[in-house]
Design a protein around this motif. Structure first.
Motif, PDB file in Angstrom:
ATOM      1  N   ASN A  51       0.907  -1.003  -0.141  1.00  0.00           N
ATOM      2  CA  ASN A  51      -0.049  -0.042   0.210  1.00  0.00           C
ATOM      3  C   ASN A  51       0.968   1.220   0.136  1.00  0.00           C
ATOM      4  O   ASN A  51       1.916   1.096   0.132  1.00  0.00           O
ATOM      5  CB  ASN A  51      -0.912   0.143   1.081  1.00  0.00           C
ATOM      6  N   ARG A  64      -4.113   9.701   3.933  1.00  0.00           N
ATOM      7  CA  ARG A  64      -4.951   8.698   3.338  1.00  0.00           C
ATOM      8  C   ARG A  64      -3.969   7.728   3.354  1.00  0.00           C
ATOM      9  O   ARG A  64      -2.723   7.669   2.931  1.00  0.00           O
ATOM     10  CB  ARG A  64      -5.693   8.799   2.132  1.00  0.00           C
ATOM     11  N   ALA A  66      -3.628   3.722   0.569  1.00  0.00           N
ATOM     12  CA  ALA A  66      -4.602   3.134  -0.457  1.00  0.00           C
ATOM     13  C   ALA A  66      -3.562   1.710  -0.859  1.00  0.00           C
ATOM     14  O   ALA A  66      -2.576   1.897  -0.953  1.00  0.00           O
ATOM     15  CB  ALA A  66      -4.573   3.985  -1.721  1.00  0.00           C
ATOM     16  N   LYS A  92       0.548  13.648 -11.169  1.00  0.00           N
ATOM     17  CA  LYS A  92       0.274  12.090 -11.253  1.00  0.00           C
ATOM     18  C   LYS A  92       1.276  11.284 -10.133  1.00  0.00           C
ATOM     19  O   LYS A  92       2.461  11.779 -10.074  1.00  0.00           O
ATOM     20  CB  LYS A  92      -0.087  11.308 -12.272  1.00  0.00           C
ATOM     21  N   LYS A 112       1.937   1.538 -12.574  1.00  0.00           N
ATOM     22  CA  LYS A 112       0.637   1.998 -12.475  1.00  0.00           C
ATOM     23  C   LYS A 112       0.736   3.668 -12.220  1.00  0.00           C
ATOM     24  O   LYS A 112       1.833   4.168 -12.000  1.00  0.00           O
ATOM     25  CB  LYS A 112       0.139   1.740 -10.966  1.00  0.00           C
ATOM     26  N   LEU A 114      -1.510   6.814 -10.978  1.00  0.00           N
ATOM     27  CA  LEU A 114      -2.520   7.039  -9.930  1.00  0.00           C
ATOM     28  C   LEU A 114      -2.652   8.615  -9.632  1.00  0.00           C
ATOM     29  O   LEU A 114      -1.563   9.542  -9.960  1.00  0.00           O
ATOM     30  CB  LEU A 114      -1.847   6.588  -8.529  1.00  0.00           C
ATOM     31  N   ASN A 115      -3.735   9.175  -9.327  1.00  0.00           N
ATOM     32  CA  ASN A 115      -3.916  10.621  -9.082  1.00  0.00           C
ATOM     33  C   ASN A 115      -3.462  10.925  -7.683  1.00  0.00           C
ATOM     34  O   ASN A 115      -3.110   9.888  -6.892  1.00  0.00           O
ATOM     35  CB  ASN A 115      -5.437  11.003  -9.374  1.00  0.00           C
ATOM     36  N   ASN A 117      -4.984  11.480  -5.201  1.00  0.00           N
ATOM     37  CA  ASN A 117      -5.717  11.003  -4.164  1.00  0.00           C
ATOM     38  C   ASN A 117      -5.498   9.373  -3.823  1.00  0.00           C
ATOM     39  O   ASN A 117      -6.357   8.885  -3.394  1.00  0.00           O
ATOM     40  CB  ASN A 117      -7.246  11.137  -4.258  1.00  0.00           C
ATOM     41  N   THR A 119      -5.917   7.365  -6.188  1.00  0.00           N
ATOM     42  CA  THR A 119      -7.014   6.369  -7.072  1.00  0.00           C
ATOM     43  C   THR A 119      -6.157   5.882  -8.191  1.00  0.00           C
ATOM     44  O   THR A 119      -5.671   6.523  -8.956  1.00  0.00           O
ATOM     45  CB  THR A 119      -8.063   7.138  -7.592  1.00  0.00           C
ATOM     46  N   GLU A 120      -6.130   4.508  -8.594  1.00  0.00           N
ATOM     47  CA  GLU A 120      -5.388   4.095  -9.805  1.00  0.00           C
ATOM     48  C   GLU A 120      -6.165   4.343 -10.948  1.00  0.00           C
ATOM     49  O   GLU A 120      -7.385   4.145 -11.135  1.00  0.00           O
ATOM     50  CB  GLU A 120      -5.247   2.680  -9.662  1.00  0.00           C
ATOM     51  N   GLU A 121      -5.618   5.169 -11.846  1.00  0.00           N
ATOM     52  CA  GLU A 121      -5.951   5.523 -13.394  1.00  0.00           C
ATOM     53  C   GLU A 121      -5.778   4.607 -14.329  1.00  0.00           C
ATOM     54  O   GLU A 121      -6.341   4.385 -15.401  1.00  0.00           O
ATOM     55  CB  GLU A 121      -5.805   6.784 -13.426  1.00  0.00           C
TER      56      GLU A 121
END
Length: 249
Positions: A51, A64, A66, A92, A112, A114-115, A117, A119-121
């Protein structure tokens, strides 16, 4: 936190350890770190849990967390998140698994996007070089794959591929490091530089490079890249905490 002095030729002249930030909590095998200068947030990749933690330097608190789900489900122990970088141009985060996941091609990794936040894009395939040692070499003596990423903030990333081999007698152990420049999603890889370190009777320069960040630009516009090695807590008093620079033309 280090203060690193670099001369006009891009050479390190002095390094001072300025401070230490304690995250508290358990050891999650924190392997990767990157900094967003706009928000003063640090992103930390944890190999033990697959994570990423977002940490606010100003408030000294975790914002946070993730999990990278497929890394967590299919990774080989101690071969998950090893690298992370913040791309200022795209705003990013990029991360990649160190070695292939269970069920994937023996040379394919999952890069990967991610943004901020977490979140995987997007996901891009990345193919590492063929290792010199066979893939079934014992894991406690052999590691190969990507040990670091670095965004150059121009749509390209630097990828540090590293193969490490520990002999049964320790002497003769070696590390091969190769840095490639890529555009995520484009299969073309451009070799930037490569070097080898080893542990010999007359040379103790064995260095397992796992960190990479942007340094200053020189007066002629060339970019300094700073790298640091993992000495496993200066193992047995033999290994050292090495830093080095490379210069991009």
């Amino acid at each position: 936190m280090f203060h690193i002095e670099i001369n006009d030729d891009g050479e390190i002249t002095n390094i001072t350890n300025k401070d230490f930030i304690n995250l508290n909590g358990n050891n999650l095998d924190q392997e990767a770190i990157t900094f967003n200068p706009e928000t003063h947030h640090i992103y930390i990749g944890n190999e033990g849990t697959s994570n990423i933690i977002e940490y606010d330097v100003k408030s000294k608190s975790i914002v946070r967390t993730a999990e990278i789900t497929d890394y967590k489900k299919y990774y080989i122990p101690n071969r998950s998140i090893e690298s992370i970088t913040y791309d200022k141009t795209r705003d990013k985060i990029f991360t990649i698994n160190e070695s292939p996941l269970i069920g994937d091609s023996c040379r394919m990794l999952r890069l990967k996007q991610l943004n901020t936040n977490l979140t995987e894009e997007k996901e891009f395939p990345y193919f590492i070089e063929q290792p010199l040692k066979p893939a079934d070499t014992p894991q406690d003596r052999h590691a190969y794959g990507v040990s670091e990423l670095l965004s150059l903030n121009d749509s390209t990333l630097l990828v540090l591929e590293r193969e490490l081999y520990i002999t049964s007698m320790k002497l003769g152990s070696w590390v091969i490091n190769r840095i490639y420049r890529i555009v995520p999603g484009n299969p073309t890889k451009h070799l930037v530089c490569s070097w080898r370190t080893s542990l010999q009777l007359t040379s103790f320069n064995f260095a397992n490079y796992e960190g990479m960040c942007l340094g200053p630009k020189l007066s002629d516009g060339r970019q300094v890249i700073i790298l640091c090695a993992d000495s496993q807590n200066r193992y047995k008093g033999v290994l050292k905490d090495y830093f080095r620079t490379i210069i991009l033309q």
